[in-house]
Scaffold this active site. Structure first.
Site: not given
Ligand code: AMP
Ligand code: MG
Length: 487
Positions: A178, A115, A92, A254-255, A128, A185
């Site tokens: 972004r 991000k 996540g 996940d990418n 974070g 994904r």
């Protein structure tokens, strides 16, 4: 000056509405002293956002998530992922947020995402935050990829937060804004499947079909058609990476997007000397994500997507597997076709050139390039000169000139078009030493090297005087280049 007051920015939250089980409402952290470092004004215009307004305190507030329009519901998205082959059921957005979806000037729905906006419930051990260097790296490389015509998430802006982040040394913190067709994904499907909630999986698939592959809705088996569409999109994408020498570096599930856009520019780099074993990531000890492994890794990731989709493919598990295997078998031929067509274009070959002649010629070329450690980008660009009758530029790269001359002779006999080659073989890529130079300077407060690099890579095919050093390979003292993830 026209302005876009915040109230006119409409951020929908369709992902959160349709898939609430995969969205955690969350807010971006405050930024002590925000300073806009870079803004992609052309992208802002595409999104219908006024660039001058984005530079204002209110605009910078949107770019860092600290000021969001009424009605926006920022969320951290849940997903799983195979990281270097090992499954993590709960990854996540640990340091990212989906601010919402906006409709761009062309009517397309685009995610606006951050991000480095602070810890979320998915942060695990992470702080974070993100540092200026890595966020600018994503800005530079994603913009360069877009200029090369390769599907990618985009970078709208990088804002320095004024917060120091702790890495090996203290570094200035940043938030990247972004933009993506979506952030769905392979890992999103793995997450939905792992919950055991068949309805959630179906809603996710319907959401993906509607956003990315609407044609699948008309198919006899929409979910199988969705899978086939993702296979096709990824086969085409990875072929584009290979043709330009791009090494993603961390092709975890996940990418890998469902849309077919390149995502997550962490340890990525452009290969210089041609070698399938090229690896830049400091943590990729086994070379799992080496340049030459990218097509089989993409196929492996798609097999994980197929597993997640099985309950939607057929009520009978065996039949579901058979359908998935058959669809996955489409990856290699699609990849091969895309790569071969791209390689013919790089070599400027006319459609009439016989593939039975071209294929072994290409094989031979790759052996030559690897044996002589030839710079991939410079070779193809220089070869056009040989097509015009001047082999000097391309001969510079070789020791075994007899072999090269023989190869060039046979290639020229096929009638290559040098001007067409210059339209597909970039002169300027985001070379590692130039990216490092620009990021180091930017981290120290000097944005000029970054601006010059952006000037080169945003028009990669157009040779311009004064940019010679942006076309040259790294100096030998640059050494073995290493990149780092998640920084
Ligand atoms: P990435 O390698 O950027 O694709 O990230 C893999 C996972 O680690 C994702 O779940 C990220 O959100 C998480 N992550 C990476 N860096 C951090 C960080 N500094 N703080 C919190 N989560 C992070
Ligand atoms: Mg990631």
């Amino acid at each position: 000056m026209s302005v876009t007051p915040l109230s006119t920015v409409v951020l929908d939250h369709r992902f959160a509405r349709e898939l609430p089980e995969m969205a955690v409402a969350w807010q971006a952290a405050q930024t002590p002293d925000p300073r806009l470092l870079v803004l992609d004004e052309a992208l802002a215009a595409e999104l219908g956002l006024d660039a001058a307004w984005l530079r204002s305190p209110e605009g910078v507030g949107l770019l860092t998530g600290t000021t969001v329009p009424a009605g926006a519901e920022p969320v951290a998205q849940a997903y799983s992922g195979h990281q270097f082959g090992g499954f993590s059921p709960r990854l996540g957005d640990g340091r990212a947020l989906l601010l919402g979806e906006l409709v761009d000037a062309g009517g397309r729905v685009r995610d606006l995402h951050l991000k480095g906006s602070g810890r979320t419930p998915f942060a695990r051990g992470g702080d974070g935050w993100a540092a200026v260097g890595p966020m600018l790296r994503e800005y530079v490389v994603s913009t360069a990829m877009h200029a090369l015509g390769i599907p990618t998430t985009r970078s709208l802006a990088v804002v320095a937060t004024g917060r120091q982040v702790r890495r090996e040394t203290p570094l200035p913190g940043a938030v990247l804004a972004r933009v993506a067709a979506s952030h769905l994904r392979v890992g999103s499907f793995q997450y939905a499947r792992a919950t055991g909630d068949a309805d959630l999986l179906r809603r996710l698939a319907d959401h993906a079909i509607s956003r990315h592959h609407p044609g699948a809705a008309e198919a006899e088996q929409p979910y199988l058609a969705l899978f086939e569409a993702v296979v096709a999109a990824q086969a085409s994408l990875v072929a584009r990476w290979m043709l330009v020498g791009f090494v993603h570096g961390v092709m975890n599930t996940d990418n890998m997007t469902i849309s077919g856009e390149t995502i997550d520019y962490g340890p990525c780099a452009f290969m210089e000397a041609f070698d399938p074993a090229t690896v830049y990531s400091s943590i990729d000890h086994g070379g799992r994500y080496a340049y030459g492994n990218q097509p089989p890794v993409a196929e492996w990731n798609l097999a994980r997507l197929a597993e997640a989709l099985l309950p939607l493919l057929h009520d009978d598990q065996e039949q579901a597997v058979a359908l998935a295997v058959q669809a996955l078998d489409g990856f290699r031929p699609r990849y091969d076709a895309a790569w071969s067509a791209g390689m013919r274009a790089k070599l400027g070959l006319p459609g009439s050139a016989d593939q039975a002649v071209v294929a072994p010629l290409v094989e031979e070329l790759l052996v030559l390039l690897q044996a002589e450690h030839v710079d991939h980008t410079s070779f193809f660009r220089s070869l056009a000169h040989a097509g015009r009758g001047d082999s000097g530029p391309v001969r510079r790269f070789f020791v075994d000139l007899d072999k090269l001359d023989d190869w060039v002779g046979r290639w020229r006999a096929l009638g290559p078009d040098p001007d067409a080659m210059d339209r597909v073989n970039p002169l300027y890529i985001a070379r590692n030493h130039l990216v490092e130079e620009a990021l180091t300077a930017a981290t120290d407060g000097d944005l000029d090297p970054l601006a010059r690099l952006m000037e080169a890579v945003t028009a990669p095919y157009d040779e311009r005087p004064g940019l010679e050093r942006y076309a040259a390979a790294a100096p030998p003292d640059f050494g073995a280049y290493r990149t780092f993830c998640g920084t």
